[in-house]
Design a protein around this motif. Structure first.
Motif, PDB file in Angstrom:
ATOM      1  N   ASN A 132       3.303 -12.368  10.699  1.00  0.00           N
ATOM      2  CA  ASN A 132       4.585 -12.077  10.094  1.00  0.00           C
ATOM      3  C   ASN A 132       4.651 -12.798   8.752  1.00  0.00           C
ATOM      4  O   ASN A 132       4.891 -14.014   8.702  1.00  0.00           O
ATOM      5  N   ILE A 133       4.382 -12.081   7.677  1.00  0.00           N
ATOM      6  CA  ILE A 133       4.404 -12.672   6.352  1.00  0.00           C
ATOM      7  C   ILE A 133       5.847 -12.771   5.870  1.00  0.00           C
ATOM      8  O   ILE A 133       6.628 -11.830   6.022  1.00  0.00           O
TER       9      ILE A 133
ATOM     10  N   VAL B 142      -5.443  -1.872  -8.477  1.00  0.00           N
ATOM     11  CA  VAL B 142      -4.416  -1.427  -7.516  1.00  0.00           C
ATOM     12  C   VAL B 142      -5.067  -1.004  -6.204  1.00  0.00           C
ATOM     13  O   VAL B 142      -4.564  -1.311  -5.115  1.00  0.00           O
ATOM     14  N   ASN B 143      -6.197  -0.309  -6.291  1.00  0.00           N
ATOM     15  CA  ASN B 143      -6.893   0.117  -5.074  1.00  0.00           C
ATOM     16  C   ASN B 143      -7.361  -1.072  -4.242  1.00  0.00           C
ATOM     17  O   ASN B 143      -7.372  -1.017  -3.009  1.00  0.00           O
ATOM     18  N   LEU B 144      -7.759  -2.140  -4.895  1.00  0.00           N
ATOM     19  CA  LEU B 144      -8.160  -3.348  -4.170  1.00  0.00           C
ATOM     20  C   LEU B 144      -6.959  -4.001  -3.494  1.00  0.00           C
ATOM     21  O   LEU B 144      -7.049  -4.476  -2.359  1.00  0.00           O
ATOM     22  N   LEU B 145      -5.833  -4.016  -4.174  1.00  0.00           N
ATOM     23  CA  LEU B 145      -4.637  -4.640  -3.614  1.00  0.00           C
ATOM     24  C   LEU B 145      -4.128  -3.891  -2.397  1.00  0.00           C
ATOM     25  O   LEU B 145      -3.672  -4.499  -1.418  1.00  0.00           O
ATOM     26  N   THR B 146      -4.208  -2.585  -2.453  1.00  0.00           N
ATOM     27  CA  THR B 146      -3.675  -1.775  -1.348  1.00  0.00           C
ATOM     28  C   THR B 146      -4.698  -1.530  -0.253  1.00  0.00           C
ATOM     29  O   THR B 146      -4.397  -0.886   0.741  1.00  0.00           O
ATOM     30  N   GLY B 147      -5.935  -2.044  -0.442  1.00  0.00           N
ATOM     31  CA  GLY B 147      -6.959  -1.870   0.587  1.00  0.00           C
ATOM     32  C   GLY B 147      -7.681  -0.551   0.518  1.00  0.00           C
ATOM     33  O   GLY B 147      -8.453  -0.211   1.414  1.00  0.00           O
ATOM     34  N   LEU B 148      -7.432   0.226  -0.554  1.00  0.00           N
ATOM     35  CA  LEU B 148      -8.117   1.509  -0.676  1.00  0.00           C
ATOM     36  C   LEU B 148      -9.605   1.322  -0.907  1.00  0.00           C
ATOM     37  O   LEU B 148     -10.423   2.107  -0.434  1.00  0.00           O
TER      38      LEU B 148
ATOM     39  N   SER C 295      -4.286  -7.106   9.221  1.00  0.00           N
ATOM     40  CA  SER C 295      -4.400  -5.768   9.794  1.00  0.00           C
ATOM     41  C   SER C 295      -3.752  -4.758   8.855  1.00  0.00           C
ATOM     42  O   SER C 295      -2.951  -5.118   7.979  1.00  0.00           O
ATOM     43  N   ASN C 296      -4.076  -3.491   9.040  1.00  0.00           N
ATOM     44  CA  ASN C 296      -3.510  -2.447   8.180  1.00  0.00           C
ATOM     45  C   ASN C 296      -1.994  -2.410   8.273  1.00  0.00           C
ATOM     46  O   ASN C 296      -1.300  -2.205   7.266  1.00  0.00           O
ATOM     47  N   ASP C 297      -1.459  -2.579   9.494  1.00  0.00           N
ATOM     48  CA  ASP C 297      -0.009  -2.545   9.667  1.00  0.00           C
ATOM     49  C   ASP C 297       0.663  -3.705   8.936  1.00  0.00           C
ATOM     50  O   ASP C 297       1.698  -3.533   8.281  1.00  0.00           O
ATOM     51  N   THR C 298       0.067  -4.906   9.058  1.00  0.00           N
ATOM     52  CA  THR C 298       0.651  -6.075   8.387  1.00  0.00           C
ATOM     53  C   THR C 298       0.567  -5.923   6.877  1.00  0.00           C
ATOM     54  O   THR C 298       1.520  -6.220   6.144  1.00  0.00           O
ATOM     55  N   ARG C 299      -0.580  -5.447   6.397  1.00  0.00           N
ATOM     56  CA  ARG C 299      -0.743  -5.238   4.960  1.00  0.00           C
ATOM     57  C   ARG C 299       0.302  -4.245   4.433  1.00  0.00           C
ATOM     58  O   ARG C 299       0.871  -4.437   3.357  1.00  0.00           O
ATOM     59  N   ALA C 300       0.536  -3.180   5.213  1.00  0.00           N
ATOM     60  CA  ALA C 300       1.505  -2.173   4.777  1.00  0.00           C
ATOM     61  C   ALA C 300       2.914  -2.746   4.705  1.00  0.00           C
ATOM     62  O   ALA C 300       3.724  -2.320   3.875  1.00  0.00           O
ATOM     63  N   ASN C 301       3.225  -3.694   5.582  1.00  0.00           N
ATOM     64  CA  ASN C 301       4.541  -4.324   5.543  1.00  0.00           C
ATOM     65  C   ASN C 301       4.667  -5.297   4.378  1.00  0.00           C
ATOM     66  O   ASN C 301       5.768  -5.584   3.911  1.00  0.00           O
ATOM     67  N   VAL C 302       3.540  -5.835   3.926  1.00  0.00           N
ATOM     68  CA  VAL C 302       3.559  -6.817   2.837  1.00  0.00           C
ATOM     69  C   VAL C 302       3.529  -6.117   1.476  1.00  0.00           C
ATOM     70  O   VAL C 302       4.305  -6.440   0.581  1.00  0.00           O
TER      71      VAL C 302
ATOM     72  N   ASN D  43      11.467  -2.394   2.264  1.00  0.00           N
ATOM     73  CA  ASN D  43      11.669  -3.767   1.807  1.00  0.00           C
ATOM     74  C   ASN D  43      10.389  -4.594   1.915  1.00  0.00           C
ATOM     75  O   ASN D  43      10.344  -5.607   2.632  1.00  0.00           O
ATOM     76  N   PRO D  44       9.313  -4.214   1.204  1.00  0.00           N
ATOM     77  CA  PRO D  44       8.060  -4.971   1.293  1.00  0.00           C
ATOM     78  C   PRO D  44       8.154  -6.280   0.516  1.00  0.00           C
ATOM     79  O   PRO D  44       9.047  -6.465  -0.323  1.00  0.00           O
ATOM     80  N   ALA D  45       7.218  -7.171   0.779  1.00  0.00           N
ATOM     81  CA  ALA D  45       7.173  -8.421   0.025  1.00  0.00           C
ATOM     82  C   ALA D  45       6.740  -8.171  -1.410  1.00  0.00           C
ATOM     83  O   ALA D  45       7.228  -8.806  -2.340  1.00  0.00           O
ATOM     84  N   ILE D  46       5.816  -7.214  -1.580  1.00  0.00           N
ATOM     85  CA  ILE D  46       5.275  -6.907  -2.909  1.00  0.00           C
ATOM     86  C   ILE D  46       5.269  -5.398  -3.090  1.00  0.00           C
ATOM     87  O   ILE D  46       4.794  -4.665  -2.219  1.00  0.00           O
TER      88      ILE D  46
END
Length: 580
Positions: free
Chosen positions: A334-335, A384-390, A413-420, A499-502
C-alpha cells in the motif's frame, strides 16, 4: 503431442457431452453396418427362396431392418445435436481461455505483439480449433470403439474375411493418416504462418489506406497482399490435393478389400462350406465396416493445422503464465498516495545499438509538477514507457519513497503499480459503452455522486447537464459521440476517480483548439492539486505551471529548472517551446 494433450484438457469440462456424442456416433456406425449386412442377407435369402420355391420367415429380418433404420436415423439426429453442441461448448471454452490469457499478458508482451496478429489468433486460430472435437477427436474415438465390435462379429462368420477387412481398416485408419500427417506437418506450419501474415497485411492495408492513397502506394501494397495470398492458396491447394488423393486411395482400398473378400468367399460357397446367401451379407458387411475409419485420413489432414493453431495460442498462454509467476513474486504494498516521491537514477536504455536514454537522473517529489521537453527522438516516450512498465528496465533504478523507505518501482505488482502511477495518453480510448461504464473502468465502485463530482472537476458539467440520459449516455465506438476535447476531459475524470500517487501526462493539450485547450488545462489543474504530475509537453502555458522542467536531447538531460530560467539561459530552449 503436448499440444494435443493440452487440447484434451480444454475438453475436460465438457467431457460428458463429448462422450455422449461419441456413443451416439458409434451406435450410428454400428446400426448402419448391421443394416447393410442384414439387408444383403435378406435380399439374397428372398431371392434364393423364390428360386427354390420355398417359404421363409421374412417378418423377423424385416422388423430387424426397420428397427436398425430407425436406430440409425434417431442416433444420427441425436449425434448431430450433441456433437455440435459439444463443439460450441469447446469453442466457447477456448475463446474464454484465450481472452483470459490476453488479459494476463504483461505490457511488454502486448506491446511487442502486432495487434493484427493478436486478432488473427483470436479469430483464425480459435476457429481452426473448433474442428478438434468434431473432425479429429470424434472420428478417432468412434474408430476405437466400433472397429473391435465389427471385427468380433465378422470373425464369428469367417476369420479370413475379418483379417482382410482388418488389413484394409489398418491401411485407411492408421497407415494412410500417418503418412499424410508426416507429409503435411511442415506445410501446416507454413499455412498457419502465411494466414497470419496475410491477415496482418490486410489489416495494415485497411488501416493505412489514406496514407497509401496519398503516396500512390496502394498498388505496391496490394501486390504484396496478392503475393501472400497466392502463397497461402498454394498451401491450401497442397492440403486439398492431399484430401482428394486420400479419398481416392481410401475408395480404392475399400473396393479391393471387398473384391478380395468375395474371391475368398466364393470357393467356400462352391464347396458348401458357407451358405450362398452369406456371400452378399459378408460382402456388404466388409463394405459397410469401412465407415468406421473413413473419416480418419481427413482427421489427420486437419490435425497438423489444428496443432499449429493450438501452438500459437498456447504460446500466449505460456507467456501469460510466466508473467503471472513473475507478478506473484513482486511486492504488493500500500503505497502512500500523498507522500510518494519518484526517483530516477542513472537510467540507460537502448534499442539494439541505438541508445534512447543515456544516464538520465532526476526526482519527482510528492505533490510536485515536473515537465519533460525535447525534440522527437530525444527519449521522452521511452522514459514514459519505463515508468509505466511498458518496457523492462535495462540499467539504472526507479524508486518510490514510501514514508522514507525506498521501494523499487519494478518490484511492485502490476495492480500496485497501476494504483501508484496512471498515464493519460494523447490518444485515449473511449469504450463503446455508457459514460458511467467508462468512468467505472478507473474506479469500479464509484458512486453516482463521485462520478458527477469528477466530471465537474474535469470541466464537463455544462456538457453533462445537457445530456438527456445523463450517466447512461452511450459514447459510441471509439468515443465517436464526443469531441476530442471532451474525450481528454473524460480521461481526466477517470484519473480523478482513480486518484493515483503519480499521474503521467503525454502531450495533454496537443491537437486541441484554444477553447478545448483552456477547458482541458483547467481540468488538469484540478488533478495537479491532488497528485504528483509528470507531463510531456511543449505548451508554454503548461510549462509555466511546472515546478521543474527536464530538458532531454539525444537521451541525455541537457538542463533542468523553471521555465522562465530556461528561457533566459538557453536560446535552443526558446525555439523548442515558443509557438508562433
Amino acid at each position: 503431442m503436448t499440444n494435443f494433450i493440452r487440447l484434451l484438457k480444454l475438453c475436460a469440462p465438457h467431457y460428458k457431452a463429448m462422450l455422449l456424442g461419441t456413443f451416439l456416433a458409434t451406435i450410428t456406425v454400428l446400426a448402419n453396418v448391421g443394416l447393410l449386412a442384414i439387408s444383403g442377407w435378406f435380399l439374397a435369402s428372398m431371392a434364393a427362396a423364390g428360386i427354390a420355391g420355398v417359404q421363409m420367415n421374412y417378418f423377423t429380418p424385416a422388423g430387424t431392418i426397420r428397427f436398425l433404420a430407425i436406430v440409425r436415423t434417431a442416433s444420427r439426429y441425436a449425434e448431430r445435436l450433441v456433437t455440435h453442441n459439444a463443439t460450441f461448448l469447446l469453442l466457447s471454452e477456448i475463446r474464454v481461455n484465450v481472452f483470459s490469457t490476453l488479459s494476463k499478458l504483461n505490457n511488454v508482451d502486448l506491446a511487442m505483439s502486432r495487434s493484427a496478429d493478436l486478432v488473427n489468433r483470436l479469430q483464425n486460430d480459435v476457429d481452426a480449433l473448433d474442428k478438434f472435437y468434431l473432425n479429429i477427436l470424434l472420428p478417432m474415438l468412434v474408430a476405437l470403439l466400433s472397429v473391435p465390435i465389427i471385427m468380433l462379429f465378422m470373425s464369428a462368420y469367417n476369420a479370413n474375411v475379418a483379417l482382410i477387412c482388418f488389413t484394409g481398416i489398418v491401411l485407411i485408419g492408421v497407415v494412410l493418416p500417418a503418412l499424410l500427417s508426416a507429409k503435411l506437418n511442415k506445410n501446416s506450419h507454413k499455412e498457419t504462418q502465411l494466414s497470419a501474415q496475410l491477415r496482418s497485411e490486410l489489416s495494415d492495408t485497411l488501416t493505412g489506406l489514406r496514407e497509401l492513397s496519398i503516396y500512390q502506394a496502394r498498388s505496391q501494397q496490394l501486390n504484396k497482399c496478392d503475393e501472400l495470398s497466392e502463397q497461402y492458396n498454394q498451401q491450401l491447394f497442397i492440403r486439398h490435393k492431399a484430401l482428394a488423393n486420400t479419398d481416392g486411395l481410401s475408395l480404392l482400398i475399400v473396393q479391393l478389400a471387398m473384391l478380395v473378400s468375395i474371391v475368398t468367399i466364393v470357393p467356400m460357397v462352391y464347396t458348401n462350406t458357407m451358405a450362398n446367401v452369406e456371400l452378399a451379407m459378408l460382402s456388404l458387411f466388409v463394405l459397410a465396416s469401412f465407415e468406421s475409419v473413413l473419416q480418419l485420413p481427413n482427421a489427420f489432414i486437419e490435425l497438423p493445422n489444428v496443432l499449429k493453431a493450438a501452438d500459437r495460442l498456447f504460446t500466449l498462454e505460456d507467456k501469460a503464465a510466466n508473467s503471472s509467476v513473475k507478478n506473484s513474486e513482486t511486492l504488493t504494498q500500500n503505497i502512500d498516495t500523498k507522500g510518494s516521491a519518484l526517483i530516477l537514477k542513472n537510467i540507460h536504455y537502448q534499442y539494439g545499438d541505438q541508445k534512447a536514454l543515456n544516464d538520465v537522473s532526476f526526482e519527482l517529489k510528492a505533490q510536485q509538477k515536473v515537465a519533460i521537453v525535447g525534440r522527437s527522438g530525444s527519449g521522452k516516450t521511452t522514459l514514459v514507457n519505463l515508468l509505466t512498465g511498458l518496457w523492462p528496465l535495462q540499467q539504472g533504478s526507479i524508486t518510490l519513497s514510501n514514508n522514507g523507505d525506498p521501494v523499487n518501482l519494478h518490484s511492485l505488482s502490476n495492480d500496485t503499480r497501476a494504483n501508484v502511477i496512471n498515464i493519460l495518453a494523447q490518444q485515449h480510448h473511449i469504450f463503446d459503452g455508457t459514460l458511467s461504464e467508462n468512468l467505472r473502468y478507473a474506479h469500479p465502485n464509484a458512486t453516482k455522486e463521485q462520478m458527477i463530482e469528477a466530471l465537474t472537476l474535469a470541466q464537463l458539467e455544462p456538457w453533462f447537464n445537457d445530456l438527456k440520459a445523463g450517466l447512461k449516455t452511450r459514447l459510441g465506438t471509439g468515443g465517436r459521440n464526443v469531441s476530442q476535447g471532451q474525450s481528454r476531459r473524460i480521461a481526466i475524470a477517470q484519473a480523478l476517480l482513480q486518484n493515483p500517487a503519480i499521474l503521467v501526462l503525454d502531450e495533454p493539450t496537443e491537437g486541441l483548439d484554444n477553447q478545448s485547450k483552456q477547458s482541458v488545462m483547467h481540468a488538469m489543474m484540478q488533478v495537479m492539486n491532488k497528485t504528483s504530475v509528470l507531463t510531456i509537453t511543449h505548451d508554454p502555458a503548461l510549462l509555466e505551471q511546472m515546478d521543474n522542467i527536464i530538458w532531454l536531447e539525444d537521451g541525455k538531460v541537457v538542463a533542468q529548472g523553471l521555465h522562465k530560467n530556461l528561457l533566459s539561459n538557453y536560446a535552443d530552449y526558446v525555439s523548442l517551446t515558443t509557438r508562433f
